[in-house]
Design a protein around this motif. Structure first.
Motif, PDB file in Angstrom:
ATOM      1  N   ALA A  66       0.855  -1.197   0.000  1.00 62.51           N
ATOM      2  CA  ALA A  66       0.000   0.000   0.000  1.00 62.51           C
ATOM      3  C   ALA A  66       0.889   1.244   0.000  1.00 62.51           C
ATOM      4  N   GLN A  67       0.864   2.028   1.046  1.00 58.78           N
ATOM      5  CA  GLN A  67       1.663   3.250   1.136  1.00 58.78           C
ATOM      6  C   GLN A  67       3.059   2.995   1.705  1.00 58.78           C
ATOM      7  N   ARG A  68       3.260   1.839   2.288  1.00 57.25           N
ATOM      8  CA  ARG A  68       4.543   1.514   2.925  1.00 57.25           C
ATOM      9  C   ARG A  68       5.512   0.928   1.901  1.00 57.25           C
ATOM     10  N   ARG A  69       6.794   1.079   2.174  1.00 59.34           N
ATOM     11  CA  ARG A  69       7.861   0.486   1.359  1.00 59.34           C
ATOM     12  C   ARG A  69       8.840  -0.229   2.290  1.00 59.34           C
ATOM     13  N   PRO A  70       8.388  -1.322   2.906  1.00 58.92           N
ATOM     14  CA  PRO A  70       9.265  -2.012   3.860  1.00 58.92           C
ATOM     15  C   PRO A  70      10.453  -2.666   3.160  1.00 58.92           C
ATOM     16  N   ARG A  71      11.567  -2.675   3.863  1.00 56.34           N
ATOM     17  CA  ARG A  71      12.772  -3.361   3.374  1.00 56.34           C
ATOM     18  C   ARG A  71      12.865  -4.703   4.072  1.00 56.34           C
ATOM     19  N   ARG A  72      13.447  -5.660   3.350  1.00 51.34           N
ATOM     20  CA  ARG A  72      13.657  -6.987   3.938  1.00 51.34           C
ATOM     21  C   ARG A  72      14.960  -7.553   3.400  1.00 51.34           C
ATOM     22  N   LEU A  73      15.483  -8.511   4.146  1.00 49.65           N
ATOM     23  CA  LEU A  73      16.715  -9.173   3.707  1.00 49.65           C
ATOM     24  C   LEU A  73      16.461  -9.930   2.413  1.00 49.65           C
ATOM     25  N   GLU A  74      17.468  -9.988   1.561  1.00 52.57           N
ATOM     26  CA  GLU A  74      17.404 -10.730   0.305  1.00 52.57           C
ATOM     27  C   GLU A  74      18.213 -12.008   0.472  1.00 52.57           C
ATOM     28  N   ALA A  75      17.512 -13.123   0.562  1.00 54.00           N
ATOM     29  CA  ALA A  75      18.158 -14.407   0.847  1.00 54.00           C
ATOM     30  C   ALA A  75      19.222 -14.766  -0.187  1.00 54.00           C
ATOM     31  N   GLN A  76      18.958 -14.523  -1.470  1.00 54.36           N
ATOM     32  CA  GLN A  76      19.904 -14.909  -2.515  1.00 54.36           C
ATOM     33  C   GLN A  76      21.233 -14.166  -2.357  1.00 54.36           C
ATOM     34  N   GLY A  77      21.183 -12.868  -2.105  1.00 59.20           N
ATOM     35  CA  GLY A  77      22.411 -12.090  -1.928  1.00 59.20           C
ATOM     36  C   GLY A  77      23.216 -12.562  -0.735  1.00 59.20           C
ATOM     37  N   LEU A  78      22.532 -12.864   0.345  1.00 58.75           N
ATOM     38  CA  LEU A  78      23.212 -13.354   1.539  1.00 58.75           C
ATOM     39  C   LEU A  78      23.763 -14.758   1.315  1.00 58.75           C
ATOM     40  N   ALA A  79      23.055 -15.574   0.540  1.00 58.55           N
ATOM     41  CA  ALA A  79      23.520 -16.936   0.252  1.00 58.55           C
ATOM     42  C   ALA A  79      24.801 -16.902  -0.588  1.00 58.55           C
ATOM     43  N   GLU A  80      24.889 -15.965  -1.515  1.00 59.20           N
ATOM     44  CA  GLU A  80      26.102 -15.851  -2.327  1.00 59.20           C
ATOM     45  C   GLU A  80      27.305 -15.491  -1.457  1.00 59.20           C
ATOM     46  N   LEU A  81      27.111 -14.556  -0.527  1.00 61.20           N
ATOM     47  CA  LEU A  81      28.191 -14.201   0.404  1.00 61.20           C
ATOM     48  C   LEU A  81      28.586 -15.395   1.259  1.00 61.20           C
ATOM     49  N   SER A  82      27.596 -16.069   1.793  1.00 63.30           N
ATOM     50  CA  SER A  82      27.846 -17.226   2.639  1.00 63.30           C
ATOM     51  C   SER A  82      28.586 -18.321   1.874  1.00 63.30           C
ATOM     52  N   GLY A  83      28.194 -18.546   0.626  1.00 61.08           N
ATOM     53  CA  GLY A  83      28.849 -19.555  -0.196  1.00 61.08           C
ATOM     54  C   GLY A  83      30.310 -19.227  -0.448  1.00 61.08           C
ATOM     55  N   TRP A  84      30.596 -17.965  -0.712  1.00 59.85           N
ATOM     56  CA  TRP A  84      31.974 -17.542  -0.965  1.00 59.85           C
ATOM     57  C   TRP A  84      32.824 -17.748   0.295  1.00 59.85           C
ATOM     58  N   ILE A  85      32.279 -17.363   1.434  1.00 62.46           N
ATOM     59  CA  ILE A  85      32.999 -17.521   2.695  1.00 62.46           C
ATOM     60  C   ILE A  85      33.206 -19.002   3.001  1.00 62.46           C
ATOM     61  N   GLU A  86      32.205 -19.823   2.732  1.00 61.73           N
ATOM     62  CA  GLU A  86      32.309 -21.264   2.981  1.00 61.73           C
ATOM     63  C   GLU A  86      33.406 -21.884   2.117  1.00 61.73           C
ATOM     64  N   ARG A  87      33.492 -21.497   0.841  1.00 60.09           N
ATOM     65  CA  ARG A  87      34.552 -22.031  -0.031  1.00 60.09           C
ATOM     66  C   ARG A  87      35.925 -21.629   0.490  1.00 60.09           C
ATOM     67  N   LEU A  88      36.049 -20.407   0.991  1.00 54.13           N
ATOM     68  CA  LEU A  88      37.309 -19.950   1.561  1.00 54.13           C
ATOM     69  C   LEU A  88      37.652 -20.750   2.814  1.00 54.13           C
ATOM     70  N   ARG A  89      36.660 -21.003   3.648  1.00 56.32           N
ATOM     71  CA  ARG A  89      36.862 -21.783   4.874  1.00 56.32           C
ATOM     72  C   ARG A  89      37.296 -23.210   4.547  1.00 56.32           C
ATOM     73  N   GLU A  90      36.686 -23.800   3.534  1.00 60.80           N
ATOM     74  CA  GLU A  90      37.070 -25.148   3.112  1.00 60.80           C
ATOM     75  C   GLU A  90      38.522 -25.182   2.634  1.00 60.80           C
ATOM     76  N   SER A  91      38.923 -24.148   1.918  1.00 58.86           N
ATOM     77  CA  SER A  91      40.301 -24.058   1.443  1.00 58.86           C
ATOM     78  C   SER A  91      41.268 -23.963   2.623  1.00 58.86           C
ATOM     79  N   TRP A  92      40.924 -23.160   3.621  1.00 62.47           N
ATOM     80  CA  TRP A  92      41.768 -23.063   4.815  1.00 62.47           C
ATOM     81  C   TRP A  92      41.866 -24.417   5.498  1.00 62.47           C
ATOM     82  N   GLY A  93      40.740 -25.105   5.623  1.00 64.73           N
ATOM     83  CA  GLY A  93      40.740 -26.419   6.258  1.00 64.73           C
ATOM     84  C   GLY A  93      41.644 -27.390   5.521  1.00 64.73           C
TER      85      GLY A  93
END
Length: 117
Positions: A66-93
């Protein structure tokens, strides 16, 4: 937008403590600019600029309610960041496991010879 550019935008957006605080607030649920501006000593237009950066980075989206423009987290963008960090963590391991193996193989050669008593 390629993956590298997206990561650059996301990490640049996350470099600012106000934007990280906004994301933390949005993890509790969607919110309007006015609601997001309340805990900060900055103007609503300044908060809007932060939101624009977060949206360009793909970390949040704007809904139309309606008149509101609420913001919300975008799961896909956060998943891409998480995936990149996870690949880096696996490499460290993997590298730490290789180091452990090398140390285990060379440790006996490094021990001083013991004389019998």
């Amino acid at each position: 937008m390629n993956s590298s550019t997206h990561l650059d935008l996301a990490f640049t957006a996350l470099a600012d403590p106000t934007r990280r605080a906004i994301l933390a607030r949005l993890s509790e649920g969607e919110a309007t600019v006015a609601e997001l501006a309340r805990p900060f000593s900055i103007s609503q237009p300044a908060v809007s600029r932060h939101l624009k950066i977060l949206e360009q980075a793909g970390l949040i989206t704007t809904a139309v309610d309606a008149q509101r423009r609420p913001r919300r987290l975008e799961a896909q963008g956060l998943a891409e960041l998480s995936g990149w960090i996870e690949r880096l963590r696996e490499s460290w391991g993997y590298n730490f496991r290789r180091l452990d193996q090398l140390l285990a193989e060379t440790a006996p050669a490094l021990e001083p010879e013991r004389t019998g008593s």
